[in-house]
Design an enzyme around this catalytic site. Sequence first.
Site, mmCIF file in Angstrom:
data_model
loop_
_atom_site.group_PDB
_atom_site.id
_atom_site.type_symbol
_atom_site.label_atom_id
_atom_site.label_comp_id
_atom_site.label_asym_id
_atom_site.label_seq_id
_atom_site.Cartn_x
_atom_site.Cartn_y
_atom_site.Cartn_z
ATOM 1 N N CYS A 2 0.839 -1.176 0.000
ATOM 2 C CA CYS A 2 0.000 0.000 0.000
ATOM 3 C C CYS A 2 0.881 1.234 0.000
ATOM 4 C CB CYS A 2 -0.934 0.006 1.209
ATOM 5 S SG CYS A 2 -2.086 1.385 1.205
ATOM 6 N N GLU A 107 -3.538 0.198 -5.908
ATOM 7 C CA GLU A 107 -2.515 -0.802 -6.185
ATOM 8 C C GLU A 107 -2.217 -0.746 -7.671
ATOM 9 O OE1 GLU A 107 -0.887 -2.477 -4.019
ATOM 10 O OE2 GLU A 107 -2.164 -2.702 -2.248
#
Length: 226
Positions: A2, A107
């Site tokens: 992340c 992502e």
Amino acid sequence: MCGRYVLTSPPEAVAALFEISGDVPNYPPRYNIAPTQPVPVVHCGVDGTGPLKLSLMRWGLVPHWSKGPDSRFSMINARAETLASKPAYRGAFRYRRCLLPANGFYEWKALPKGPRQPYFIAMGDGGLIFFAGLWEHWLGPDGSELASVTIVTTGATGVVREVHDRMPVILCVDEGRDWISGAGGRQGLAELLDAPAPIGLTAVPVSRRVNDPTFDDPSCLEPSEG
DNA sequence: CCAGACGTTGTT
DNA sequence: GTCTGG
DNA sequence: CCAGACGTTGTT
DNA sequence: GTCTGG
């Protein structure tokens, strides 16, 4: 993993969910939060006790033994699988667990060729989610102080798996309280780190505008061809 | 014992 | 500070 | 995570 | 290639 996320819910909404009464930081809606920036964190005291607070901390954990607050030792993610055994996280894992409120995260998916494609991953209803985190309080020799934070990551599941193999540990409000308090003991913490991602996460390919951390507006969420 | 690292990810 | 490597 | 720099000296 | 900055 992340490395970018979104937080559009106002501080008052986060404070209300955790019944935080004191002052809260005033931040604008954020569409492209990047490492090194100040981010809102739900946490209690440095020794793991005291009431919950909402504070801004630097994203990128600076260990308390670091000589300086520079980014050389600034970890933006910590692997859930090895939290307890890593010297850099041991103390924080024991006493300084926290939550990072978010409305979603990005992502990047590797394609057969060409640049990676960013995806926005969020609850279908856009609701708040909470990343498990660890924080540190750094004291400089000149008296300067810095609170910093890292996001705990785990193996990707569900829709995220189609995009990437790692993702943040995502907790709901009740799980989040237990994560911070350590109510369930070692076993309880291990179970929270293993908790399945919430039902209802969606992954949508979005504009590559998000690649540039200086773009921080709703255009980052514009859908694109996958 | 002291010295030196202490982290994750993706990519090659 | 604490762990690993030599 | 991605983007962008990556260097020193002397002079203004 | 690798580091720093956001």
